[in-house]
Structures are given as structure tokens and as C-alpha cells.
Design a protein around this motif. Structure first.
Motif, short mmCIF file in Angstrom:
data_model
loop_
_atom_site.label_atom_id
_atom_site.label_comp_id
_atom_site.label_asym_id
_atom_site.label_seq_id
_atom_site.Cartn_x
_atom_site.Cartn_y
_atom_site.Cartn_z
N ARG A 48 -5.48 20.90 75.72
CA ARG A 48 -6.84 21.96 76.07
C ARG A 48 -7.77 20.47 75.97
N ASP A 103 -11.33 21.58 77.20
CA ASP A 103 -11.81 22.41 76.00
C ASP A 103 -11.73 21.85 74.58
N ALA A 109 -12.98 22.60 71.81
CA ALA A 109 -13.53 23.39 70.38
C ALA A 109 -11.59 23.96 70.97
N GLY A 110 -10.92 24.56 72.08
CA GLY A 110 -9.72 25.38 71.91
C GLY A 110 -8.92 24.15 71.26
N ARG A 150 -8.82 24.42 67.15
CA ARG A 150 -8.32 25.53 67.38
C ARG A 150 -6.56 25.87 67.57
N GLN A 151 -6.07 25.01 68.62
CA GLN A 151 -5.05 24.64 68.82
C GLN A 151 -4.40 23.74 67.18
N ALA A 167 -13.42 20.33 63.69
CA ALA A 167 -14.41 21.65 64.32
C ALA A 167 -15.50 22.05 64.01
N HIS A 225 -17.65 21.23 67.01
CA HIS A 225 -17.59 22.33 68.10
C HIS A 225 -17.56 23.75 67.89
N THR A 256 -15.14 25.68 65.82
CA THR A 256 -14.22 26.48 65.86
C THR A 256 -14.10 26.35 64.12
N SER A 257 -13.69 28.28 64.19
CA SER A 257 -13.17 28.60 63.53
C SER A 257 -12.16 28.13 62.30
#
Length: 446
Positions: A83, A88, A90-91, A94-95, A220, A223, A225-226
Motif C-alpha cells: 500500500r 495509499d 490511508a489504506g 487500515r491494513q 490513522a 490519514h 483512517t477508521s
């Protein structure tokens, strides 16, 4: 005429700097981890032989429970690095959060199993009636720290994927210091005995996990991110980690078979085997640091769609692996008069140890290639192949190793089978990297 060679040398220097920048802090963090057990052993050892014996059994069980989930670090590193390479961030975070949630779920499951079965697990190891109560006490308390230990694994993978191996080093050093202080205070100051050692380690582990979570949560929020658990993401992490779990279990089986065979050779050989195995593990930390750098670098290149960059980085890391293996092998040979007396004064053990030690030194260059290629394929997310390759290695190794006692072989013969095992691993990994099938670009390996 000189521009192309100069450019090539510049590219190699760039790869070298990148490998060193990631590998050196990773090595420091790897070395700090076993120091936890060393501190516990040093503190508990002064309580008595029964307490130390109980710690030995409990520590072995805990190490097994945690090490089989090391895929939380490996799979997360590869997924996050991809990612990052794709831009990415943010991704990537999240990962990483999905991996951390999976770690918490697995930790809760281990607690649910280990707490009620602690006496049976200790009894399975054949503990004496004097050591067993101490082992059960330490195991039950320390089990409460397993979720934190697994979170540390997953969060370490997140930061490695983000190309940050310095923070894990700082956290490991801080955790080691806290563990040492807490153990001394709770065991002797508070008079809690072996229970104090267990509680000190649990507190230190939870503190490490808390630091990691603060770092990841800050990323998180930065960026957007949840932080909530995502069922699909957690399942994806588990799916990616399953092949690496199989690989780890197969490798663990190799080590258990080797120790079981050594035990059948007699007390002298098993004592010498334990010394060689300890040294083998220490050398593995140095080589594993390069593998960790490989996971992070290869994942990032493939995520960015840079196939050529991934190939060049792979070749350069193989050179580093060979050079490191040669250096470590020579170090073992040259320094053997210094460290052998630290382990034993028994002449018979020394006589059995020396030739096996030389075999270990000779196969270090092979080990260097194995660790690097293992890291490259992990970084590429090629877990299913790594699982198959390790099963093939186990199938080749097991019957040969088990024949050693019946054929009259000794410890040197056993370690020659370990050399065979590493050679088979190198062949399977080399064939895969040579084929290029591991090169799959994109933010997610499809």
C-alpha cells in the motif's frame, strides 16, 4: 562511456543504504526480544532450582504459543508495504489495523484455551512435582500478556511496512528496561516470587503494546483512517497469514525433530546440540534482520509497480545475505575458543560440539541466501509457495534425520542433515525467485 556504470554504482549504493537503514534497527529489536526471557531467568534463578525449572517449562510453552503467530508481523509487513508503494498511506494504516484486530482476537482465543488447560500443558512436559506449581503459576499469569504480545507482532509489521524499523527498536529497548526493573521490584521488593516475574513481564508487554497502538492510532487519525474492526479486512489478514502459519509450523517441526533425535543420541550429544542450537538461533537474528528489510523493500517496490526495482533489490539483498553468512561463519570459527568455555567445561561435550559447530559455520552462507529469499517472497506476499516449499523441506529432512541414530551417526551427522535441510530450502526458494512468478504488482496481491 562512464555514465552508465556510474549510474549503476549509484543505484547499488542507494539499495545498500536502504537495506542497512532498515536491517540494523531490525537486528537490534530482534536481539532485544530474547533478553526478556534472559532477565526472567536471571531473576527467578535466585529464587531456587524448582522455580527456575518451572520458568523453563512455562517459557517454552509461551514461546510456542506466540511464535506460531509470527505471521502477524510478516503478512502485515508485506501488505502494508504494498500500500505504501502504491501511495495509499490511508489504506496501509487500515491494513495494519485489520492485522492488529486479528491479533487481539487470536490473543483472546489463546487465553480461553491456555488458562483452563495450564496444568495439563505443564504435565505434558513431564515437569517434576516440585517445579509444576511454579510453571502453572507463571504460565497462567503470563498468558494474560499474550494479546499484548500478538499486538506487538502485528504493530511491528505495520511499522516495518511503513519502512520504519527504528520505532520497534526503541520500543524493544524500553520494554526490556521496564521488564528488568519490574521483575526485580515485584519478585524481591514486593516478595511475590515467580508470580512477580510473570506480572512484571505482562505489565512490560502491555506497555509496549500501548506505545505501538498510540503510534498507529496517530497515523490513522492523520490519514483519516477508521479504527473500527472490519470483518472483511480481518478475514483477509487471516487468509494471507494462514500459509505463513503452515510454513512456521513446518519449520518448528524440523527443529523439534532435530532435538528429539539429539536426545536419542545421549546426554552428551543433546547437551552439545543445545549449545549449537543456541548459537544457530543467535546467528539467525543477524540474517533475519536482512530478511525483514527485504519484506519491507520488496513489498514497497511491487506496490509501486516497479518490477525492475524489485529484481535489483532482490539480487542486492542476496549479495548481502551471502556476505553476511560468510562473515558469520568465519566469526564462529575464529571465536570458538572464546565462547565454547562459556557454555561447558565438559571435555566430552566439547568434543561432540566442535565438528557440529564447524558444520554450522560452513552453512552460514547458504543460510544467508535462505533468509533473504524467504524475506523477498514474504514481501511479495507469496505465502502459499512458502508453505509448500517448507512442507517439501520437512518431508525430505524428517526421514533422513530420523535415520541418524539407527545408522550409528552422531551429532555431526545430525547437523549435516540440518545442512541438507537448509540446502533444500535454498533450492526451492531460488527456483521460485528465478521463475519470476513471485512478481505481482499492485497495492493488493491478487
Amino acid at each position: 562511456m562512464t555514465q552508465a556504470p556510474t549510474s549503476a554504482r549509484s543505484a547499488l549504493r542507494h539499495h545498500d543504504r536502504e537495506i542497512i537503514a532498515l536491517a540494523l534497527p531490525a537486528f537490534g529489536a530482534l536481539v532485544a526480544e530474547p533478553l526478556f526471557v534472559m532477565v526472567d531467568s536471571a531473576v527467578v534463578g535466585h529464587l531456587g532450582t524448582a522455580q527456575l525449572a518451572g520458568l523453563g517449562v512455562a517459557a517454552a510453552l509461551l514461546a510456542t504459543a506466540v511464535n506460531i503467530f509470527v505471521f502477524l508481523a510478516y503478512a502485515t509487513t508485506a501488505a502494508v508495504a504494498r500500500r505504501v508503494g502504491a501511495g495509499d498511506l490511508a489504506g496501509a494504516i487500515r491494513q495494519g489495523m485489520d492485522g492488529i484486530w486479528l491479533a487481539l482476537l487470536l490473543g483472546a482465543a489463546v487465553i480461553a484455551v491456555a488458562l483452563p488447560t495450564a496444568p495439563a500443558l505443564v504435565d505434558l512436559f513431564g515437569s517434576s512435582h516440585t517445579a509444576a506449581p511454579h510453571a502453572i503459576t507463571y504460565l497462567r499469569i503470563s498468558t494474560l500478556g499474550i494479546p499484548a504480545m500478538l499486538v506487538v507482532l502485528a504493530a511491528t509489521g505495520v511499522l516495518r511496512g511503513l519502512q520504519d524499523t527504528r520505532t520497534p527498536l526503541y520500543v524493544a529497548i524500553g520494554g526490556f528496561g521496564a521488564n528488568a526493573a519490574l521483575n526485580a521490584t515485584l519478585v524481591y521488593g514486593a516478595g511475590l516470587g515467580i508470580a512477580g516475574s510473570a506480572w512484571g513481564t505482562v505489565i512490560a508487554q502491555n506497555a509496549m503494546a500501548a506505545v505501538y497502538l498510540v503510534v498507529v492510532i496517530r497515523g490513522a487519525r492523520r490519514h483519516g483512517t477508521s479504527l473500527r474492526p472490519d470483518a472483511a479486512g480481518i478475514r483477509a489478514c487471516a487468509h494471507a497469514g494462514a500459509p505463513l502459519l503452515i510454513r512456521t509450523l513446518s519449520l518448528r517441526a524440523v527443529m523439534l525433530i532435530a532435538t528429539a533425535v539429539a536426545a536419542r543420541l545421549g546426554d552428551t550429544d543433546i547437551a552439545a546440540h543445545q549449545i549449537v542450537l543456541t548459537l544457530w538461533s543467535l546467528l539467525a537474528f543477524a540474517l533475519d534482520a536482512i530478511a525483514i528489510a527485504g519484506q519491507a523493500i520488496i513489498g514497497r517496490y511491487l506496490g509501486a509497480g516497479d518490477e525492475e526495482g524489485a529484481r535489483i533489490a532482490c539480487r542486492r539483498m542476496v549479495h548481502w545475505g551471502i556476505a553476511s553468512g560468510v562473515a558469520l561463519g568465519l566469526l564462529v570459527v575464529v571465536s570458538r575458543p572464546l565462547f565454547i568455555p562459556l557454555f561447558t567445561t565438559d571435555t566430552a561435550v566439547r568434543d561432540a560440539l566442535l565438528p557440529a559447530l564447524l558444520v554450522t559455520a560452513l552453512i552460514q552462507p547458504v543460510s544467508g541466501v535462505v533468509f533473504v529469499l524467504d524475506g523477498v517472497l514474504m514481501g511479495a506476499g507469496d505465502g502459499p509457495y512458502l508453505a509448500r516449499a517448507m512442507i517439501v523441506t520437512l518431508v525430505v529432512f524428517a526421514p533422513v534425520a530420523l535415520l541418524v541414530p539407527s545408522l550409528g551417526g552422531g551429532l555431526t551427522a545430525l547437523w549435516c542433515t540440518m545442512a541438507l535441510m537448509m540446502s533444500v530450502r535454498m533450492a526451492t526458494l531460488w527456483l521460485r525467485t528465478r521463475s519470476g512468478r513471485w512478481i505481482v504488482t499492485g497495492a493488493v496481491r491478487s
